[in-house]
Design a protein around this motif. Structure first.
Motif, PDB file in Angstrom:
ATOM      1  N   GLU A  42      14.407   3.811  -0.753  1.00  0.00           N
ATOM      2  CA  GLU A  42      13.348   2.896  -1.203  1.00  0.00           C
ATOM      3  C   GLU A  42      13.743   2.313  -2.557  1.00  0.00           C
ATOM      4  OE1 GLU A  42      10.442   1.316  -0.317  1.00  0.00           O
ATOM      5  OE2 GLU A  42      10.494   0.614  -2.396  1.00  0.00           O
ATOM      6  N   ARG A 109      -4.496  -1.605   1.615  1.00  0.00           N
ATOM      7  CA  ARG A 109      -3.081  -1.424   1.998  1.00  0.00           C
ATOM      8  C   ARG A 109      -2.521  -0.127   1.411  1.00  0.00           C
ATOM      9  NH1 ARG A 109       0.027  -6.159   3.018  1.00  0.00           N
ATOM     10  NH2 ARG A 109       1.382  -5.807   1.255  1.00  0.00           N
ATOM     11  N   ASP A 324       8.326  -6.313   8.874  1.00  0.00           N
ATOM     12  CA  ASP A 324       8.416  -7.684   8.358  1.00  0.00           C
ATOM     13  C   ASP A 324       9.847  -8.199   8.322  1.00  0.00           C
ATOM     14  OD1 ASP A 324       5.723  -7.776   8.028  1.00  0.00           O
ATOM     15  OD2 ASP A 324       5.738  -8.141   5.871  1.00  0.00           O
TER      16      ASP A 324
HETATM   17  C1  LIG Z   1      -1.874 -10.367   1.256  1.00  0.00           C
HETATM   18  C2  LIG Z   1      -1.439  -9.726   2.512  1.00  0.00           C
HETATM   19  C3  LIG Z   1      -2.397  -9.410   3.442  1.00  0.00           C
HETATM   20  C4  LIG Z   1      -2.011  -8.781   4.644  1.00  0.00           C
HETATM   21  N1  LIG Z   1      -2.981  -8.469   5.535  1.00  0.00           N
HETATM   22  C5  LIG Z   1      -2.639  -7.805   6.662  1.00  0.00           C
HETATM   23  C6  LIG Z   1      -3.622  -7.367   7.592  1.00  0.00           C
HETATM   24  O1  LIG Z   1      -4.822  -7.590   7.428  1.00  0.00           O
HETATM   25  N2  LIG Z   1      -3.214  -6.674   8.704  1.00  0.00           N
HETATM   26  C7  LIG Z   1      -1.908  -6.420   8.923  1.00  0.00           C
HETATM   27  O2  LIG Z   1      -1.599  -5.777   9.956  1.00  0.00           O
HETATM   28  N3  LIG Z   1      -0.943  -6.844   8.084  1.00  0.00           N
HETATM   29  C8  LIG Z   1      -1.277  -7.521   6.963  1.00  0.00           C
HETATM   30  N4  LIG Z   1      -0.309  -7.922   6.095  1.00  0.00           N
HETATM   31  C9  LIG Z   1       1.088  -7.718   6.449  1.00  0.00           C
HETATM   32  C10 LIG Z   1       1.542  -6.302   6.210  1.00  0.00           C
HETATM   33  O3  LIG Z   1       1.241  -5.886   4.912  1.00  0.00           O
HETATM   34  C11 LIG Z   1       3.030  -6.233   6.471  1.00  0.00           C
HETATM   35  O4  LIG Z   1       3.277  -6.768   7.748  1.00  0.00           O
HETATM   36  C12 LIG Z   1       3.524  -4.819   6.391  1.00  0.00           C
HETATM   37  O5  LIG Z   1       3.368  -4.320   5.084  1.00  0.00           O
HETATM   38  C13 LIG Z   1       4.982  -4.764   6.824  1.00  0.00           C
HETATM   39  O6  LIG Z   1       5.491  -3.494   6.559  1.00  0.00           O
HETATM   40  P1  LIG Z   1       7.040  -3.322   6.263  1.00  0.00           P
HETATM   41  O7  LIG Z   1       7.217  -1.870   6.063  1.00  0.00           O
HETATM   42  O8  LIG Z   1       7.821  -4.031   7.283  1.00  0.00           O
HETATM   43  O9  LIG Z   1       7.296  -4.116   4.918  1.00  0.00           O
HETATM   44  P2  LIG Z   1       6.773  -3.781   3.471  1.00  0.00           P
HETATM   45  O10 LIG Z   1       5.429  -3.177   3.505  1.00  0.00           O
HETATM   46  O11 LIG Z   1       6.982  -5.017   2.671  1.00  0.00           O
HETATM   47  O12 LIG Z   1       7.773  -2.656   2.964  1.00  0.00           O
HETATM   48  C14 LIG Z   1       9.121  -2.918   2.679  1.00  0.00           C
HETATM   49  C15 LIG Z   1       9.625  -1.827   1.764  1.00  0.00           C
HETATM   50  O13 LIG Z   1      11.016  -1.997   1.582  1.00  0.00           O
HETATM   51  C16 LIG Z   1      11.330  -1.848   0.220  1.00  0.00           C
HETATM   52  N5  LIG Z   1      12.551  -2.607  -0.029  1.00  0.00           N
HETATM   53  C17 LIG Z   1      12.680  -3.949  -0.154  1.00  0.00           C
HETATM   54  N6  LIG Z   1      13.956  -4.275  -0.379  1.00  0.00           N
HETATM   55  C18 LIG Z   1      14.646  -3.105  -0.378  1.00  0.00           C
HETATM   56  C19 LIG Z   1      16.016  -2.796  -0.565  1.00  0.00           C
HETATM   57  N7  LIG Z   1      16.919  -3.766  -0.807  1.00  0.00           N
HETATM   58  N8  LIG Z   1      16.400  -1.509  -0.493  1.00  0.00           N
HETATM   59  C20 LIG Z   1      15.487  -0.520  -0.254  1.00  0.00           C
HETATM   60  N9  LIG Z   1      14.167  -0.769  -0.102  1.00  0.00           N
HETATM   61  C21 LIG Z   1      13.761  -2.048  -0.160  1.00  0.00           C
HETATM   62  C22 LIG Z   1      10.113  -2.395  -0.512  1.00  0.00           C
HETATM   63  O14 LIG Z   1      10.034  -1.907  -1.825  1.00  0.00           O
HETATM   64  C23 LIG Z   1       8.993  -1.859   0.380  1.00  0.00           C
HETATM   65  O15 LIG Z   1       8.591  -0.574   0.014  1.00  0.00           O
HETATM   66  C24 LIG Z   1      -0.651  -8.545   4.903  1.00  0.00           C
HETATM   67  C25 LIG Z   1       0.326  -8.896   3.970  1.00  0.00           C
HETATM   68  C26 LIG Z   1      -0.068  -9.461   2.776  1.00  0.00           C
HETATM   69  C27 LIG Z   1       1.011  -9.801   1.757  1.00  0.00           C
END
Ligand SMILES: Cc1cc2nc3c(=O)[nH]c(=O)nc-3n(C[C@H](O)[C@H](O)[C@H](O)COP(=O)(O)OP(=O)(O)OC[C@H]3O[C@@H](n4cnc5c(N)ncnc54)[C@H](O)[C@@H]3O)c2cc1C
Length: 455
Positions: A42, A109, A324
């Motif tokens: 992370e 969140r 994402d």
């Molecule tokens: C304002 C807002 C409202 C939202 N509302 C909703 C909702 O109502 N319902 C819903 O289902 N979704 C919602 N979402 C979307 C949801 O938050 C994301 O789809 C979800 O967080 C995706 O999870 P993830 O783990 O793929 O990415 P993230 O949660 O972005 O996690 C990625 C992680 O990777 C880490 N990282 C990044 N780069 C690196 C690197 N180079 N090396 C190591 N670690 C790294 C980051 O620090 C982070 O901890 C919303 C998003 C936003 C911004």
């Protein structure tokens, strides 16, 4: 490294957000005595989520139940009623009120992340190594392994790398840069297309996000409609979403879409500080209650919403994308986190299965891609379309709908939007993720047995 670790199936996860942490938990749940070691890298110094509220649907909640997190989850969620309102002029009215279908619930969140982190204590997981402040910058792979390089100059090796590193995903960037370079000499046009997938694209909409103080608004107007319910305020190329995330705090988003700007490259940073004056200038014609809450905003930022649309694959040999990183989407459907959880659920199940090992993992990752990519793509497109519905965009409407009547506030015509909303959200209740796993499992065993010469 112990000798057991040396012979283990080593899974590296880049990113400890919702996707990465859920993946670790799914592996924990289903691995039984399989010799797996997980290295979770992370970039931040702790697990944290920015942004306020999140919606979780029944499909997501069913996965949390399976992981044994259901009770903790239910404690932190609320299920406010949803109200549709035409609010972009001085003649505002509600045109529909309902319980949000498909088991929708809201929570913060950070709460969602905390539920996952609480279940990941290292004592429980001797096979999970958490590395904080480890930012992945690049990787390379050969037939046997992936080598990852980090910003601090260190490197590490694993059998596979799962990119759970969010919207700006360095894993996706690296994957598509390499695929594009490999394609350059064969098909330059295709190479250009692959290159474009490195970065997310702007959906043409800015969202102004703010947290409102319930008591402050109540003092000004105890009947302000934004105080208690989940409200969608419909307008033209603008809409508002607001819902309480605690008794004291209301999460509100004001959206503003520029015509013909979808998938244009984003100019400037994705997030900039903004002001209530900027929002007021855009929303000056909206109803009094909206302008009233704008006046109370102390702190707001403008966020250029981006998505990752139609990647041709989530997998390149020993590297796969989840969450994402694979399919960031507009927030309108509230499905991004749910899709991240579903990726983790299917991929974790596959990797934990006894049939999958270091030698056949590439085929196994391709099963994940085959099952999850079409579903997630659909949700990306439907999320975008729902924003169009909220903003009375003719291209998001059905053929039997009249945009002029919608804009003019024709109540009968507006009712049709409810059925469009129901159609779009239906993607969340046609089946359960469990069924997708059964399908993945059948495919996995079919493909791997064939490869092993079984009929
Ligand atoms: C304002 C807002 C409202 C939202 N509302 C909703 C909702 O109502 N319902 C819903 O289902 N979704 C919602 N979402 C979307 C949801 O938050 C994301 O789809 C979800 O967080 C995706 O999870 P993830 O783990 O793929 O990415 P993230 O949660 O972005 O996690 C990625 C992680 O990777 C880490 N990282 C990044 N780069 C690196 C690197 N180079 N090396 C190591 N670690 C790294 C980051 O620090 C982070 O901890 C919303 C998003 C936003 C911004």
């Amino acid at each position: 490294m112990t000798s057991q670790e040396a012979s283990a199936f080593r899974i590296a996860i880049a990113g400890g957000g919702i996707a990465g942490l859920t993946l670790a938990l799914v592996l924990k749940k289903f691995k039984n005595d399989k010799n797996i070691v997980i290295d979770l890298y992370e970039a931040r110094h702790k697990f944290s989520e920015s942004g306020a509220g999140i919606t979780a649907w029944l499909r997501t909640r069913s996965i949390f139940d399976t992981l044994g997190l259901g009770e903790n989850f239910e404690k932190r969620t609320a299920s406010p009623r949803m109200m549709f309102r035409k609010g972009n002029n001085q003649d505002p009215f509600f045109f529909y009120e309902f319980e949000v279908p498909h088991g929708s619930a809201t929570l913060s969140r950070q709460d969602m992340l905390d539920i996952l982190v609480d279940d990941l204590s290292p004592e429980l997981l001797p096979y999970l190594h958490i590395h904080l402040c480890k930012k992945l910058v690049s990787y390379e792979q050969d037939a046997d392994a992936v080598v990852m390089h980090f910003e601090d100059g260190s490197s590490a090796q694993a059998d596979i790398l799962i990119g759970a590193d969010g919207l700006a995903s360095p894993t996706r960037k690296e994957m598509y840069t390499k695929m594009s370079e490999d394609m350059r000499g064969i098909d330059p046009e295709r190479a250009d297309i692959l290159k474009k997938h490195c970065l997310p694209s702007w959906i043409g909409t800015h969202a102004y996000r703010a947290l409102l103080n319930h008591r402050r608004i109540e003092k000004i107007n105890p009947n302000n409609i934004f105080l208690n319910q989940l409200i969608v305020g419909f307008g033209v190329r603008q809409h508002i979403i607001s819902y309480p995330i605690s008794p004291e705090v209301i999460n509100i988003l004001f959206f503003d879409t520029s015509p013909n700007s979808i998938d244009k490259p984003l100019q400037g940073p994705s997030m900039v500080p903004s002001s209530k004056e900027e929002i007021m200038a855009l929303y000056k014609d909206w109803e009094g209650d909206a302008r009233e809450v704008i006046e109370t905003i102390d702190d707001t930022s403008r966020w250029a919403m981006s998505h990752v649309r139609a990647l041709p694959t989530y997998v390149d040999c020993r590297v796969a994308l989840v969450g994402d990183s694979a399919h960031a989407m507009a927030t309108h459907l509230g499905a991004g986190a749910g899709q991240a959880v579903e990726d983790a659920y299917i991929l974790g199940h596959i990797l934990a299965d006894p049939i999958v090992n270091k030698d056949n993992v590439i085929q196994a990752l391709n099963v994940y891609d085959t099952i999850r990519r079409p579903i997630a793509h659909d949700v990306v497109e439907e999320s975008l379309r729902l924003g169009g519905v909220y903003e009375l965009d003719p291209t998001a409407m059905r053929e039997d709908m009249d945009s002029a009547k919608l804009e003019a506030g024709d109540r009968e015509e507006l009712q049709k939007l409810v059925s469009v909303f129901r159609d779009i959200t239906t993607v969340h209740f046609t089946g359960m993720p469990e069924n997708d796993w059964y399908q993945a499992r059948a495919m996995l065993y079919g493909r791997l047995h064939k490869q092993n010469g079984h009929l």
